[in-house]
Design a protein around this motif. Structure first.
Motif, PDB file in Angstrom:
ATOM      1  N   UNK A   1       0.818  -1.201   0.000  1.00 13.48           N
ATOM      2  CA  UNK A   1       0.000   0.000   0.000  1.00 13.48           C
ATOM      3  C   UNK A   1       0.862   1.266   0.000  1.00 13.48           C
ATOM      4  N   UNK A   2       0.599   2.160  -0.949  1.00 13.56           N
ATOM      5  CA  UNK A   2       1.252   3.464  -1.047  1.00 13.56           C
ATOM      6  C   UNK A   2       0.173   4.525  -1.213  1.00 13.56           C
ATOM      7  N   UNK A   3       0.559   5.787  -1.007  1.00 10.56           N
ATOM      8  CA  UNK A   3      -0.369   6.898  -1.186  1.00 10.56           C
ATOM      9  C   UNK A   3       0.311   8.018  -1.954  1.00 10.56           C
ATOM     10  N   UNK A   4      -0.390   8.606  -2.909  1.00 13.34           N
ATOM     11  CA  UNK A   4       0.112   9.829  -3.542  1.00 13.34           C
ATOM     12  C   UNK A   4      -0.044  10.973  -2.550  1.00 13.34           C
ATOM     13  N   UNK A   5       0.873  11.914  -2.560  1.00  9.67           N
ATOM     14  CA  UNK A   5       0.787  13.066  -1.661  1.00  9.67           C
ATOM     15  C   UNK A   5       1.192  14.344  -2.384  1.00  9.67           C
TER      16      UNK A   5
ATOM     17  N   UNK B   1       1.488   6.360  -7.756  1.00 13.25           N
ATOM     18  CA  UNK B   1       2.707   6.894  -8.362  1.00 13.25           C
ATOM     19  C   UNK B   1       2.429   8.068  -9.301  1.00 13.25           C
ATOM     20  N   UNK B   2       1.214   8.589  -9.293  1.00 11.58           N
ATOM     21  CA  UNK B   2       0.847   9.666 -10.212  1.00 11.58           C
ATOM     22  C   UNK B   2       1.698  10.921  -9.998  1.00 11.58           C
TER      23      UNK B   2
ATOM     24  N   UNK C   1      12.096  18.521  -3.724  1.00 10.57           N
ATOM     25  CA  UNK C   1      11.956  19.140  -2.403  1.00 10.57           C
ATOM     26  C   UNK C   1      11.456  18.144  -1.368  1.00 10.57           C
ATOM     27  N   UNK C   2      10.614  17.222  -1.804  1.00  4.34           N
ATOM     28  CA  UNK C   2      10.054  16.214  -0.905  1.00  4.34           C
ATOM     29  C   UNK C   2       9.505  15.083  -1.757  1.00  4.34           C
ATOM     30  N   UNK C   3       9.084  14.032  -1.103  1.00  6.87           N
ATOM     31  CA  UNK C   3       8.584  12.867  -1.824  1.00  6.87           C
ATOM     32  C   UNK C   3       7.170  13.107  -2.350  1.00  6.87           C
ATOM     33  N   UNK C   4       6.888  12.671  -3.587  1.00  8.19           N
ATOM     34  CA  UNK C   4       5.516  12.732  -4.092  1.00  8.19           C
ATOM     35  C   UNK C   4       4.695  11.505  -3.696  1.00  8.19           C
TER      36      UNK C   4
END
Length: 522
Positions: free
Chosen positions: A263-267, A371-372, A465-468
């Motif tokens: 499980x992953x989440x786009x942010x 991963x969008x 700058x940060x993780x997507x």
């Protein structure tokens, strides 16, 4: 008992020990000869008035009083103890490993890149416009992205963990004492590699294993539990738990997790450009004087604006620094900033970025799911590469021309060694990014008179700058909600932003592992 006092001093008096000791004696109303020891506890610059002042909080010992001994760390031998896999040797991974040793566990630390010395040669090749090594560059290698950076240690995450302890550990391993009291401490890219190597030696001396050039290629899953990882050479590294601390640029790890059904989440995240001014210009604006002199450091700035409901802000500002190529694969244009400890370059640079919301890349979510955002980030970097000059030569534009949307007839002299090629960034940037940056620069020019100038140059792109992507975890146990034994942490998992916050998060992950093992959850 020592006496704690606050001194407000001119820059020279704050820079020379003889002078601030005398000032402390005067403030206490005692002869200078009675001052046994003065320890600086806090130091900050106040440039709001006509003349710059330094605020110093000091601890003063009089007559026969003496301070306690400096903090000393002792890590025990964990050679035969329960192993825990730690993936990544950035701040989160290193501090997780140190904390595991404190707790009596043996860290098995894997790093895809090379040691700091070998990595330095690969970075030098990048600055000569050579192709990027995907496993040894400004982002990957011993110490992670922080090793060859300014080494800024300021964080707002002090409630998350022991901020002071993290600074003490860095000082213990060779960082300058000033990081313990400066308001905005930094180590410097010239000193960070030695600090990182010293931490590695501590881990190894205590029986922890430090495996360089060990790129994770697979996860060892048994049912709903992770038992370790396999590297690209086929080696299996197993432990009671796995701490994932891979940093925000390890795209292959996100793809591996996604492919395994983890499980992953786009942010949301942020992207933009890096802007570079002459340091003398920033000094003049911030210090209100023609020259800063020898007793003041290179001036910095922190800027934020709202443009049409979207934030634009400065990020990772590097006074007296350099812009460097930070791509991790061919076909990308990515820049970042760093500074030596003396911050003595004639340039000042900063990322100027804007927020990228989930709705901005929603059109990619049906195809790419979690991963969008990563794919959107990749598209931005490829566009920059296509409009650059090949290899590490990036698109560039004078600042006023960037805002006006016109091509620069010539470019400024820059600290960016591979160089730039004139480009109209408005033509290929996502419109919402360009408009936010344009509006931000216009507002910054009003806040800092002289900031908006064609003496400054914009280079593209600042995209890391940060993780997507966020790797979810339980807010209490810090364990992944689906995969038992997996503890995501640091910037790459979406829980930190900078050296200190990542280090603290790594320590929290180690604590969570110990709690899970001792509580019977693993």
């Amino acid at each position: 008992m020592p006496k704690e006092i606050v001194l407000v001093l001119p820059p020279r008096d704050a820079s020379e020990k003889e002078r601030y000791v005398l000032a402390a004696a005067r403030a206490l109303g005692v002869r200078k000869e009675r001052i046994a020891f003065v320890r600086v506890k806090r130091r900050s610059i106040d440039a709001r008035g006509k003349s710059v002042k330094i605020n110093m909080g000091v601890e003063v010992y009089v007559d026969d009083e003496r301070p306690e001994e400096e903090v000393h760390f002792e890590w025990n031998d964990v050679s035969g103890k329960t192993p825990v896999v730690v993936v990544g040797s950035g701040p989160a991974g290193l501090f997780a490993a140190l904390r595991l040793i404190e707790l009596g566990y043996k860290p098995l630390l894997l790093e895809r890149g090379k040691d700091v010395s070998a990595r330095k040669r690969d970075i030098a090749a990048l600055n000569r416009n050579m192709p990027v090594d995907p496993d040894s560059n400004y982002c990957f290698g011993e110490g992670g992205a922080g090793t060859y950076s300014d080494g800024k240690l300021f964080t707002r995450s002090k409630k998350r963990g022991d901020y002071r302890k993290a600074l003490e550990i860095l000082h213990y391993h060779g960082a300058d004492e000033s990081i313990l009291y400066d308001a905005h401490p930094h180590i410097g890219t010239d000193k960070l590699p030695r600090v990182i190597a010293a931490i590695r030696r501590t881990i190894q001396a205590c029986g922890g294993e430090f495996c360089l050039e060990s790129k994770v290629a697979d996860l060892i899953l048994r049912g709903d539990r992770i038992c370790g990882v396999a590297d690209a050479k086929g080696n299996r590294i197993e432990g009671v738990a796995t701490i994932l601390a891979t940093g925000h640029s390890a795209r292959d790890i996100y793809e591996l997790l996604d492919g395994k059904g983890v499980l992953l989440e786009a942010k949301s995240f942020a992207m933009g450009v890096r802007v570079e001014h002459p340091q003398t210009l920033i000094d003049t604006i911030q210090y209100h004087m023609p020259e800063r002199g020898e007793y003041l450091p290179a001036a910095s700035y922190s800027l934020v604006a709202q443009v049409g409901g979207r934030g634009a802000y400065s990020f990772c500002m590097c006074p007296g620094g350099f812009i460097v190529p930070s791509a991790t694969a061919e076909g990308q244009s990515v820049v970042n900033g760093m500074s030596p400890s003396g911050r003595n370059s004639r340039f000042a640079n900063s990322g100027i970025v804007t927020e990228v919301r989930l709705s901005d890349f929603g059109f990619l979510q049906e195809r790419y799911g979690a991963l969008a955002g990563l794919r959107f980030q990749e598209q931005f970097e490829r566009k920059a590469y296509e409009n650059g000059g090949g290899a590490q030569i990036v698109p560039a534009q004078r600042l006023a021309d960037f805002v006006a949307g016109k091509r620069s007839a010539s470019l400024c002299v820059t600290s960016y060694h591979p160089g730039g090629v004139s480009s109209v960034m408005k033509e290929w940037m996502p419109p919402f990014i360009y408009e936010a940056l344009k509006g931000g620069f216009e507002q910054f020019g009003k806040k800092m008179k002289g900031f908006m100038t064609n003496e400054a140059m914009v280079l593209g792109v600042e995209s890391r700058t940060s993780s997507p992507v966020r790797i979810p975890r339980d807010s209490v146990t810090l364990m992944h909600p689906v995969v038992k034994g997996l503890f995501p942490c640091g910037e790459g998992a979406g829980y930190a932003g900078g050296i200190i916050s990542a280090a603290i998060d790594g320590e929290r992950a180690a604590d969570a592992v110990a709690a899970a093992v001792e509580g019977g959850a693993l």
